[in-house]
Design a protein around this motif. Structure first.
Motif, PDB file in Angstrom:
ATOM      1  N   UNK A  83       0.957  -1.229   0.021  1.00 18.29           N
ATOM      2  CA  UNK A  83      -0.033  -0.029  -0.049  1.00 18.29           C
ATOM      3  C   UNK A  83       0.926   1.137  -0.104  1.00 18.29           C
ATOM      4  N   UNK A  84       1.987   1.225   0.839  1.00 15.33           N
ATOM      5  CA  UNK A  84       2.759   2.473   0.794  1.00 15.33           C
ATOM      6  C   UNK A  84       3.688   2.631  -0.450  1.00 15.33           C
ATOM      7  N   UNK A  85       3.938   1.461  -1.126  1.00 15.44           N
ATOM      8  CA  UNK A  85       4.603   1.440  -2.243  1.00 15.44           C
ATOM      9  C   UNK A  85       3.671   2.237  -3.489  1.00 15.44           C
ATOM     10  N   UNK A  86       2.461   1.624  -3.535  1.00 11.42           N
ATOM     11  CA  UNK A  86       1.693   2.195  -4.410  1.00 11.42           C
ATOM     12  C   UNK A  86       1.086   3.534  -4.493  1.00 11.42           C
ATOM     13  N   UNK A  87       0.884   3.686  -2.997  1.00  9.02           N
ATOM     14  CA  UNK A  87       0.399   4.993  -2.737  1.00  9.02           C
ATOM     15  C   UNK A  87       1.729   6.232  -3.106  1.00  9.02           C
ATOM     16  N   UNK A  88       2.747   5.665  -2.882  1.00  8.57           N
ATOM     17  CA  UNK A  88       4.007   6.558  -3.321  1.00  8.57           C
ATOM     18  C   UNK A  88       4.391   6.692  -4.802  1.00  8.57           C
ATOM     19  N   UNK A  89       4.267   5.849  -5.453  1.00  7.72           N
ATOM     20  CA  UNK A  89       4.214   5.894  -6.847  1.00  7.72           C
ATOM     21  C   UNK A  89       2.949   6.635  -7.287  1.00  7.72           C
ATOM     22  N   UNK A  90       1.782   6.559  -7.021  1.00  6.66           N
ATOM     23  CA  UNK A  90       0.701   7.087  -7.435  1.00  6.66           C
ATOM     24  C   UNK A  90       0.775   8.747  -7.365  1.00  6.66           C
ATOM     25  N   UNK A  91       1.183   8.877  -5.734  1.00  5.16           N
ATOM     26  CA  UNK A  91       1.592  10.436  -5.723  1.00  5.16           C
ATOM     27  C   UNK A  91       2.602  11.169  -6.335  1.00  5.16           C
ATOM     28  N   UNK A  92       3.692  10.307  -6.691  1.00  6.13           N
ATOM     29  CA  UNK A  92       4.722  10.849  -7.503  1.00  6.13           C
ATOM     30  C   UNK A  92       4.352  11.201  -9.049  1.00  6.13           C
ATOM     31  N   UNK A  93       3.676  10.202  -9.628  1.00  8.96           N
ATOM     32  CA  UNK A  93       2.783  10.114 -10.822  1.00  8.96           C
ATOM     33  C   UNK A  93       1.952  11.403 -11.006  1.00  8.96           C
ATOM     34  N   UNK A  94       1.153  11.607  -9.894  1.00  9.69           N
ATOM     35  CA  UNK A  94       0.197  12.657  -9.786  1.00  9.69           C
ATOM     36  C   UNK A  94       0.843  14.085  -9.913  1.00  9.69           C
ATOM     37  N   UNK A  95       2.083  14.191  -9.051  1.00  4.85           N
ATOM     38  CA  UNK A  95       2.818  15.368  -8.920  1.00  4.85           C
ATOM     39  C   UNK A  95       3.253  15.729 -10.258  1.00  4.85           C
ATOM     40  N   UNK A  96       3.964  14.729 -10.992  1.00  5.27           N
ATOM     41  CA  UNK A  96       4.754  15.051 -12.317  1.00  5.27           C
ATOM     42  C   UNK A  96       3.676  15.576 -13.401  1.00  5.27           C
ATOM     43  N   UNK A  97       2.443  15.063 -13.133  1.00  5.23           N
ATOM     44  CA  UNK A  97       1.414  15.471 -14.315  1.00  5.23           C
ATOM     45  C   UNK A  97       0.767  16.845 -13.847  1.00  5.23           C
ATOM     46  N   UNK A  98       0.768  16.979 -12.539  1.00  2.40           N
ATOM     47  CA  UNK A  98      -0.058  18.062 -11.960  1.00  2.40           C
ATOM     48  C   UNK A  98       0.748  19.518 -12.017  1.00  2.40           C
ATOM     49  N   UNK A  99       1.886  19.298 -11.644  1.00  2.00           N
ATOM     50  CA  UNK A  99       2.735  20.596 -11.635  1.00  2.00           C
ATOM     51  C   UNK A  99       2.768  21.237 -12.810  1.00  2.00           C
ATOM     52  N   UNK A 100       3.312  20.669 -13.891  1.00  2.00           N
ATOM     53  CA  UNK A 100       3.333  21.432 -15.225  1.00  2.00           C
ATOM     54  C   UNK A 100       1.950  21.836 -15.747  1.00  2.00           C
ATOM     55  N   UNK A 101       1.144  21.050 -15.382  1.00  2.00           N
ATOM     56  CA  UNK A 101      -0.301  21.275 -15.780  1.00  2.00           C
ATOM     57  C   UNK A 101      -0.666  22.586 -15.084  1.00  2.00           C
ATOM     58  N   UNK A 102      -0.609  22.572 -13.865  1.00  2.00           N
ATOM     59  CA  UNK A 102      -0.898  23.843 -13.186  1.00  2.00           C
ATOM     60  C   UNK A 102      -0.119  24.913 -13.679  1.00  2.00           C
ATOM     61  N   UNK A 103       1.108  24.812 -13.960  1.00  2.00           N
ATOM     62  CA  UNK A 103       2.008  25.947 -14.600  1.00  2.00           C
ATOM     63  C   UNK A 103       1.426  26.497 -15.891  1.00  2.00           C
ATOM     64  N   UNK A 104       0.915  25.589 -16.838  1.00  2.00           N
ATOM     65  CA  UNK A 104       0.119  25.901 -17.973  1.00  2.00           C
ATOM     66  C   UNK A 104      -1.164  26.571 -17.506  1.00  2.00           C
ATOM     67  N   UNK A 105      -1.876  26.217 -16.676  1.00  2.00           N
ATOM     68  CA  UNK A 105      -3.257  26.715 -16.258  1.00  2.00           C
ATOM     69  C   UNK A 105      -2.864  28.262 -15.785  1.00  2.00           C
ATOM     70  N   UNK A 106      -1.992  28.430 -14.925  1.00  2.00           N
ATOM     71  CA  UNK A 106      -1.729  29.712 -14.355  1.00  2.00           C
ATOM     72  C   UNK A 106      -1.396  30.705 -15.297  1.00  2.00           C
ATOM     73  N   UNK A 107      -0.657  30.272 -16.618  1.00  2.00           N
ATOM     74  CA  UNK A 107      -0.468  31.272 -17.538  1.00  2.00           C
ATOM     75  C   UNK A 107      -1.511  31.344 -18.688  1.00  2.00           C
ATOM     76  N   UNK A 108      -2.273  30.491 -18.806  1.00  2.52           N
ATOM     77  CA  UNK A 108      -3.238  30.344 -19.635  1.00  2.52           C
ATOM     78  C   UNK A 108      -4.438  31.179 -19.509  1.00  2.52           C
ATOM     79  N   UNK A 109      -5.193  32.040 -20.527  1.00  3.39           N
ATOM     80  CA  UNK A 109      -6.194  32.781 -20.423  1.00  3.39           C
ATOM     81  C   UNK A 109      -7.533  31.627 -19.955  1.00  3.39           C
TER      82      UNK A 109
END
Length: 270
Positions: free
Chosen positions: A57-83
């Motif tokens: 559970x700890x391993x899969x939760x860690x992997x899921x969290x890392x993948x979500x962060x790697x997807x979310x941060x760039x997307x959040x940057x795009x949303x920040x600068x996007x109209x």
């Protein structure tokens, strides 16, 4: 006096919906079936099957969290600068799946990933080999990422939009590269949102049992599945409550992290 009267429904809700249920769980978790005080239900987390399920559970939760962060941060940057992001349209797009029933969203992945599902049918049609990831840990991680990704995007986006654009412009004027701006300005100032997002993804990923049941096909046994089985199949509420108390430690730790890094609520969803 008026304020106290208005607060009574909220206090009643907290007592009935939080304090009393937690008290019942603690009572069951610290006693055996005869009502005798014991720590055995809590210490059972170190047993072979339980420890193995917790580790997975700890391993899969860690992997899921890392993948979500790697997807979310760039997307959040795009949303920040996007109209579109400023108008809220793209944020609405990511919130929209959250309005759908959680089990229906997970069942949709079953349809996509099963052996004769949509993905394998499409792969066969174009002459590519089929994928065999249903009923595996990979399928569970995919389900976690899909279900919890919005909980990572929104806090980070909320933290990023509060960063004064003049600070970023000043850094560029002083010769800072995009990498330096990202490393020394954007990431440090968005730490409250990152911590909030990591917490909101890691904790439910760690304690989930529905996703692993549906996408793991009973072959991926997480600690959430163990607890669910103790309450339902085995009717051993004492052991299930004891294991639940152990899992509450992770919730307390996550609350402590949020309190430390996001005292002003900058990473809140709203």
């Amino acid at each position: 006096m008026t304020k106290k009267l208005f607060s009574m429904p909220f206090i009643f809700f907290i007592l009935c919906g939080t304090v009393i249920p937690l008290g019942v769980i603690a009572l069951y978790g610290l006693t055996d079936r005869e009502g005798v005080f014991t720590f055995e239900n809590i210490l059972a987390i170190a047993n072979g099957d339980h420890a193995k399920a917790l580790g997975l559970s700890l391993l899969l939760a860690f992997i899921s969290t890392v993948v979500c962060f790697l997807l979310a941060f760039p997307l959040a940057l795009v949303l920040k600068d996007s109209k579109l992001g400023k108008k809220g349209f793209m944020v609405f797009v990511f919130i929209l799946p959250m309005w759908m029933n959680f089990l229906l969203r997970t069942m949709a992945w079953q349809v996509l990933l099963e052996r004769n599902g949509i993905i394998n049918t499409a792969l066969t049609a174009i002459g590519l080999p089929q994928l065999s990831i249903i009923n595996t840990s990979v399928a569970v991680v995919l389900g976690m990422v899909y279900d919890y990704l919005p909980f990572m995007i929104l806090p980070i986006y909320n933290a990023l939009i509060k960063i004064d654009s003049s600070v970023i412009e000043a850094a560029y004027d002083l010769g800072a590269s995009k990498a330096i701006v990202l490393r020394k300005i954007l990431i440090p100032l968005s730490i409250p949102g990152i911590v909030s997002g990591v917490t909101m993804v890691f904790v439910p990923s760690l304690t989930t049992f529905a996703i692993s049941n549906m996408l793991g096909g009973g072959k991926v046994n997480l600690i959430g599945n163990i607890i669910e089985q103790e309450f339902t199949a085995s009717s051993n509420w004492n052991l299930g409550s004891g294991l639940s108390l152990v899992m509450m430690i992770f919730i307390v730790i996550s609350m402590a992290f949020i309190e430390k890094f996001d005292r002003n609520g900058e990473g809140n969803l709203l």
